[in-house]
Design a protein around this motif. Sequence first.
Motif, PDB file in Angstrom:
ATOM      1  N   LEU A   6       0.836  -1.189   0.000  1.00 19.53           N
ATOM      2  CA  LEU A   6       0.000   0.000   0.000  1.00 19.53           C
ATOM      3  C   LEU A   6       0.875   1.244   0.000  1.00 19.53           C
ATOM      4  O   LEU A   6       1.920   1.272   0.648  1.00 19.53           O
ATOM      5  N   ILE A   7       0.424   2.255  -0.758  1.00 23.35           N
ATOM      6  CA  ILE A   7       1.155   3.518  -0.811  1.00 23.35           C
ATOM      7  C   ILE A   7       0.195   4.660  -0.480  1.00 23.35           C
ATOM      8  O   ILE A   7      -0.981   4.615  -0.803  1.00 23.35           O
ATOM      9  N   LYS A   8       0.725   5.672   0.164  1.00 22.05           N
ATOM     10  CA  LYS A   8      -0.070   6.812   0.591  1.00 22.05           C
ATOM     11  C   LYS A   8      -0.241   7.805  -0.565  1.00 22.05           C
ATOM     12  O   LYS A   8       0.446   7.742  -1.593  1.00 22.05           O
ATOM     13  N   LEU A   9      -1.156   8.740  -0.381  1.00 16.83           N
ATOM     14  CA  LEU A   9      -1.507   9.712  -1.417  1.00 16.83           C
ATOM     15  C   LEU A   9      -0.292  10.477  -1.936  1.00 16.83           C
ATOM     16  O   LEU A   9      -0.145  10.678  -3.140  1.00 16.83           O
TER      17      LEU A   9
ATOM     18  N   LYS B  32      -9.396   2.762  -6.870  1.00 20.98           N
ATOM     19  CA  LYS B  32     -10.000   3.347  -5.671  1.00 20.98           C
ATOM     20  C   LYS B  32      -9.085   3.111  -4.477  1.00 20.98           C
ATOM     21  O   LYS B  32      -8.412   2.087  -4.396  1.00 20.98           O
ATOM     22  N   PRO B  33      -9.056   4.057  -3.544  1.00 20.34           N
ATOM     23  CA  PRO B  33      -8.224   3.876  -2.356  1.00 20.34           C
ATOM     24  C   PRO B  33      -8.810   2.832  -1.410  1.00 20.34           C
ATOM     25  O   PRO B  33      -9.996   2.540  -1.442  1.00 20.34           O
ATOM     26  N   VAL B  34      -7.936   2.292  -0.575  1.00 22.68           N
ATOM     27  CA  VAL B  34      -8.320   1.350   0.473  1.00 22.68           C
ATOM     28  C   VAL B  34      -8.401   2.147   1.764  1.00 22.68           C
ATOM     29  O   VAL B  34      -7.444   2.834   2.139  1.00 22.68           O
ATOM     30  N   LYS B  35      -9.546   2.099   2.420  1.00 24.13           N
ATOM     31  CA  LYS B  35      -9.727   2.830   3.680  1.00 24.13           C
ATOM     32  C   LYS B  35      -8.969   2.098   4.785  1.00 24.13           C
ATOM     33  O   LYS B  35      -9.224   0.925   5.052  1.00 24.13           O
ATOM     34  N   LEU B  36      -8.026   2.776   5.436  1.00 24.89           N
ATOM     35  CA  LEU B  36      -7.245   2.176   6.506  1.00 24.89           C
ATOM     36  C   LEU B  36      -7.854   2.484   7.867  1.00 24.89           C
ATOM     37  O   LEU B  36      -7.980   1.610   8.710  1.00 24.89           O
ATOM     38  N   THR B  37      -8.199   3.744   8.043  1.00 21.14           N
ATOM     39  CA  THR B  37      -8.884   4.195   9.251  1.00 21.14           C
ATOM     40  C   THR B  37      -9.916   5.214   8.804  1.00 21.14           C
ATOM     41  O   THR B  37     -10.039   5.498   7.616  1.00 21.14           O
TER      42      THR B  37
ATOM     43  N   SER C  35      -6.313   6.729   4.079  1.00 19.11           N
ATOM     44  CA  SER C  35      -6.493   5.823   2.947  1.00 19.11           C
ATOM     45  C   SER C  35      -5.144   5.586   2.284  1.00 19.11           C
ATOM     46  O   SER C  35      -4.210   6.370   2.445  1.00 19.11           O
ATOM     47  N   ALA C  36      -5.073   4.529   1.511  1.00 16.66           N
ATOM     48  CA  ALA C  36      -3.875   4.224   0.741  1.00 16.66           C
ATOM     49  C   ALA C  36      -4.310   3.501  -0.533  1.00 16.66           C
ATOM     50  O   ALA C  36      -5.449   3.067  -0.653  1.00 16.66           O
TER      51      ALA C  36
END
Length: 64
Positions: free
Chosen positions: A4-7, A32-37, A41-42
């Motif tokens: 996973l990579i951040k914005l 689409k981003p993956v919701k982490l919290t 997102s990442a």
Amino acid sequence: MAQLIKLKTVIETTGVSRSHIYALAQKGQFPKPVKLTERSSAWVESEVQEWIDTRIAQRDQEVA
């Protein structure tokens, strides 16, 4: 295993602005981003790279 990579990394990798990334994702034209919290997102790195590779392939087909 998916990385996973951040914005910030997505922006640096693609050269696309934050707002445009989210607009493309909403239209289904960008991963689409993956919701982490709730506030974080990442993106899946391989999906972003695949998007880049597809754009390069499209460019190469237009040139041919």
